[in-house]
Motif scaffolding. Structure first.
Motif, PDB file in Angstrom:
ATOM      1  N   ALA A 282       5.213  56.580 -17.758  1.00 43.92           N
ATOM      2  CA  ALA A 282       4.795  56.215 -16.406  1.00 43.92           C
ATOM      3  C   ALA A 282       5.112  54.767 -16.073  1.00 43.92           C
ATOM      4  N   ALA A 283       4.945  53.861 -17.049  1.00 41.73           N
ATOM      5  CA  ALA A 283       5.214  52.441 -16.795  1.00 41.73           C
ATOM      6  C   ALA A 283       6.689  52.213 -16.488  1.00 41.73           C
ATOM      7  N   THR A 284       7.565  52.818 -17.300  1.00 48.60           N
ATOM      8  CA  THR A 284       9.004  52.684 -17.064  1.00 48.60           C
ATOM      9  C   THR A 284       9.394  53.313 -15.736  1.00 48.60           C
ATOM     10  N   ALA A 285       8.835  54.477 -15.434  1.00 48.48           N
ATOM     11  CA  ALA A 285       9.130  55.149 -14.165  1.00 48.48           C
ATOM     12  C   ALA A 285       8.701  54.287 -12.982  1.00 48.48           C
ATOM     13  N   THR A 286       7.576  53.599 -13.112  1.00 53.51           N
ATOM     14  CA  THR A 286       7.096  52.724 -12.034  1.00 53.51           C
ATOM     15  C   THR A 286       8.102  51.625 -11.732  1.00 53.51           C
ATOM     16  N   VAL A 287       8.620  50.992 -12.783  1.00 51.69           N
ATOM     17  CA  VAL A 287       9.606  49.914 -12.596  1.00 51.69           C
ATOM     18  C   VAL A 287      10.893  50.473 -12.008  1.00 51.69           C
ATOM     19  N   GLN A 288      11.321  51.631 -12.468  1.00 48.23           N
ATOM     20  CA  GLN A 288      12.556  52.237 -11.944  1.00 48.23           C
ATOM     21  C   GLN A 288      12.423  52.578 -10.465  1.00 48.23           C
ATOM     22  N   VAL A 289      11.288  53.142 -10.081  1.00 45.42           N
ATOM     23  CA  VAL A 289      11.070  53.462  -8.672  1.00 45.42           C
ATOM     24  C   VAL A 289      10.990  52.183  -7.843  1.00 45.42           C
ATOM     25  N   ALA A 290      10.340  51.148  -8.381  1.00 43.93           N
ATOM     26  CA  ALA A 290      10.264  49.868  -7.671  1.00 43.93           C
ATOM     27  C   ALA A 290      11.655  49.284  -7.448  1.00 43.93           C
ATOM     28  N   ALA A 291      12.536  49.428  -8.454  1.00 45.37           N
ATOM     29  CA  ALA A 291      13.919  48.963  -8.290  1.00 45.37           C
ATOM     30  C   ALA A 291      14.625  49.772  -7.213  1.00 45.37           C
ATOM     31  N   SER A 292      14.358  51.068  -7.154  1.00 40.74           N
ATOM     32  CA  SER A 292      14.955  51.918  -6.117  1.00 40.74           C
ATOM     33  C   SER A 292      14.492  51.488  -4.724  1.00 40.74           C
ATOM     34  N   VAL A 293      13.236  51.076  -4.623  1.00 40.16           N
ATOM     35  CA  VAL A 293      12.718  50.582  -3.338  1.00 40.16           C
ATOM     36  C   VAL A 293      13.556  49.405  -2.843  1.00 40.16           C
ATOM     37  N   ILE A 294      13.830  48.471  -3.738  1.00 39.83           N
ATOM     38  CA  ILE A 294      14.597  47.276  -3.366  1.00 39.83           C
ATOM     39  C   ILE A 294      16.035  47.637  -3.007  1.00 39.83           C
ATOM     40  N   VAL A 295      16.685  48.436  -3.861  1.00 39.76           N
ATOM     41  CA  VAL A 295      18.086  48.798  -3.629  1.00 39.76           C
ATOM     42  C   VAL A 295      18.256  49.530  -2.299  1.00 39.76           C
ATOM     43  N   THR A 296      17.386  50.503  -2.044  1.00 34.44           N
ATOM     44  CA  THR A 296      17.519  51.257  -0.786  1.00 34.44           C
ATOM     45  C   THR A 296      17.164  50.403   0.421  1.00 34.44           C
ATOM     46  N   ALA A 297      16.213  49.491   0.256  1.00 33.59           N
ATOM     47  CA  ALA A 297      15.836  48.617   1.377  1.00 33.59           C
ATOM     48  C   ALA A 297      16.962  47.660   1.756  1.00 33.59           C
ATOM     49  N   ILE A 298      17.841  47.368   0.803  1.00 28.88           N
ATOM     50  CA  ILE A 298      19.001  46.504   1.090  1.00 28.88           C
ATOM     51  C   ILE A 298      20.155  47.320   1.669  1.00 28.88           C
ATOM     52  N   LEU A 299      20.456  48.457   1.042  1.00 27.39           N
ATOM     53  CA  LEU A 299      21.631  49.238   1.436  1.00 27.39           C
ATOM     54  C   LEU A 299      21.446  50.010   2.739  1.00 27.39           C
ATOM     55  N   VAL A 300      20.277  50.607   2.946  1.00 29.72           N
ATOM     56  CA  VAL A 300      20.085  51.475   4.108  1.00 29.72           C
ATOM     57  C   VAL A 300      20.281  50.733   5.438  1.00 29.72           C
ATOM     58  N   PRO A 301      19.737  49.526   5.639  1.00 23.86           N
ATOM     59  CA  PRO A 301      20.005  48.830   6.907  1.00 23.86           C
ATOM     60  C   PRO A 301      21.491  48.540   7.122  1.00 23.86           C
ATOM     61  N   ILE A 302      22.187  48.171   6.050  1.00 22.36           N
ATOM     62  CA  ILE A 302      23.617  47.878   6.167  1.00 22.36           C
ATOM     63  C   ILE A 302      24.386  49.133   6.573  1.00 22.36           C
ATOM     64  N   LEU A 303      24.106  50.239   5.907  1.00 22.13           N
ATOM     65  CA  LEU A 303      24.799  51.490   6.208  1.00 22.13           C
ATOM     66  C   LEU A 303      24.421  52.033   7.583  1.00 22.13           C
ATOM     67  N   THR A 304      23.160  51.886   7.973  1.00 17.39           N
ATOM     68  CA  THR A 304      22.725  52.377   9.283  1.00 17.39           C
ATOM     69  C   THR A 304      23.400  51.595  10.405  1.00 17.39           C
ATOM     70  N   ALA A 305      23.493  50.273  10.253  1.00 23.27           N
ATOM     71  CA  ALA A 305      24.162  49.445  11.265  1.00 23.27           C
ATOM     72  C   ALA A 305      25.648  49.784  11.350  1.00 23.27           C
ATOM     73  N   TRP A 306      26.258  49.995  10.188  1.00 22.96           N
ATOM     74  CA  TRP A 306      27.681  50.376  10.177  1.00 22.96           C
ATOM     75  C   TRP A 306      27.882  51.716  10.876  1.00 22.96           C
ATOM     76  N   TYR A 307      27.020  52.673  10.588  1.00 19.74           N
ATOM     77  CA  TYR A 307      27.159  53.999  11.181  1.00 19.74           C
ATOM     78  C   TYR A 307      26.908  53.952  12.687  1.00 19.74           C
ATOM     79  N   ALA A 308      25.948  53.117  13.112  1.00 25.94           N
ATOM     80  CA  ALA A 308      25.654  52.987  14.543  1.00 25.94           C
ATOM     81  C   ALA A 308      26.884  52.469  15.300  1.00 25.94           C
TER      82      ALA A 308
END
Length: 323
Positions: A282-308
């Motif tokens: 569970a501890a490792t999974a928590t850190v992995q999910v937290a990293a996913s939060v950061i990665v998606t929060a950076i990439l999704v706005p960039i990709l959404t603006a590009w697609y728009a």
């Protein structure tokens, strides 16, 4: 200081979680100290379950059941896309990795399903409010917010055979959210009152979650967490763009929803509390999910603006004022 934290994607979740993890790493025996355990400080640092229950009540109060038509169609499509994609991946993991922890690319089924099945609502609404043309697309998150909490992660893990939960575990997992939903839908004053507490509770339960993590055990989680975030964007992005277009959109809402919610980092610990088989990871999974939060929060706005820009859906000032 708060402005600096707010500039970090998911900062109010990530920074307190990191502080708690650092303290636990530096003082690994502190939770066993009887004086610490009996104090208010000990309650704050070890009371993640109680803080999460309070958070889910407040979160549930914001979920409105009065949405119909386009909002309902769009919200259900994006919500179902997230949940069903996570379920399909769960079945694949069960087939590809039949070992006890079901590890794929260094990622456990617990981390993968938690990251895939919950959308960053604040990010989605901000992007659609700025780049979308229909305000109903923003409101669709009122349906998608049903993803929040450990319930669907537990359901997917159970249905796919990756974990086994007693029936009451599902009831107890979703009950705080339901209490909040009932209060918020019966009384607008309750909804306004409870909704204000969400932001306050996030850094508090994140601190408690972090205190359950010894960084010495999760040094390898960083790279796998980045991989997890990339998979969330690519896989759910493709599925949700298709579903968005099928429900009358242009795909923009699909990309904007291809993220991991900040509160998803709390899900592994909540699931492990109901299923002892996941306590070790569970501890490792928590850190992995937290990293996913950061990665998606950076990439999704960039990709959404590009697609728009690509589909030419962003109105110019004249069009916006005419609308």
């Amino acid at each position: 200081m708060k402005r600096a934290i707010d500039r970090i994607p998911g900062g109010m979740m990530i920074i307190p979680l990191l502080i708690g993890a650092i303290l636990r790493t530096l003082f690994p025996d502190l939770p066993n100290d009887p004086v610490f355990k009996s104090s208010f400080t000990g309650g704050l640092f070890t009371g993640a379950s109680a803080l999460l229950a309070a958070f889910y009540i407040c979160l549930g109060s914001t979920i409105q059941l009065r949405d119909t038509g386009y909002i309902l169609r769009k919200g259900v499509a994006l919500w179902a896309g997230k949940i069903l994609t996570a379920a399909v991946i769960g079945f694949l993991i069960k087939w590809l990795a039949p070992d006890q922890n079901h590890l794929v690319l260094g990622l456990s089924a617990l981390a993968i399903v938690a990251a895939f099945s919950d959308t960053n609502g604040g990010l989605y609404m901000a992007l659609m409010g700025q780049l979308g043309k229909r305000r109903e697309d923003v409101a669709a998150y009122s349906i998608m917010s049903l993803e929040s909490g450990p319930f669907f992660t537990m359901l997917i893990l159970g249905v796919t055979g990756l974990a086994s939960f007693p029936l009451l575990a599902f009831v107890y997992a979703i009950l705080p959210l339901i209490i909040g939903m009932v209060l918020g839908n019966l009384d607008d004053e309750w909804r306004k009152f409870l909704s204000k507490a969400q932001d306050v509770l996030i850094p508090m339960f994140a601190l408690a979650l972090g205190f359950g993590i010894n960084l010495a055990n999760v040094l390898k989680a960083g790279l796998s967490g980045i991989i997890l975030g990339l998979l969330v964007v690519v896989v759910t992005g493709i599925v949700l763009v298709l579903l968005d277009r099928l429900t009358g959109g242009n795909g923009l809402a699909g990309i904007a929803a291809a993220s991991t919610a900040g509160n998803a980092a709390a899900v592994p610990m909540a699931v492990a509390a109901a299923y002892a088989g996941y306590k070790g990871i569970a501890a490792t999974a928590t850190v992995q999910v937290a990293a996913s939060v950061i990665v998606t929060a950076i990439l999704v706005p960039i990709l959404t603006a590009w697609y728009a820009r690509r589909v030419d859906r962003r109105p110019n000032p004249g069009q916006r004022s005419a609308a």
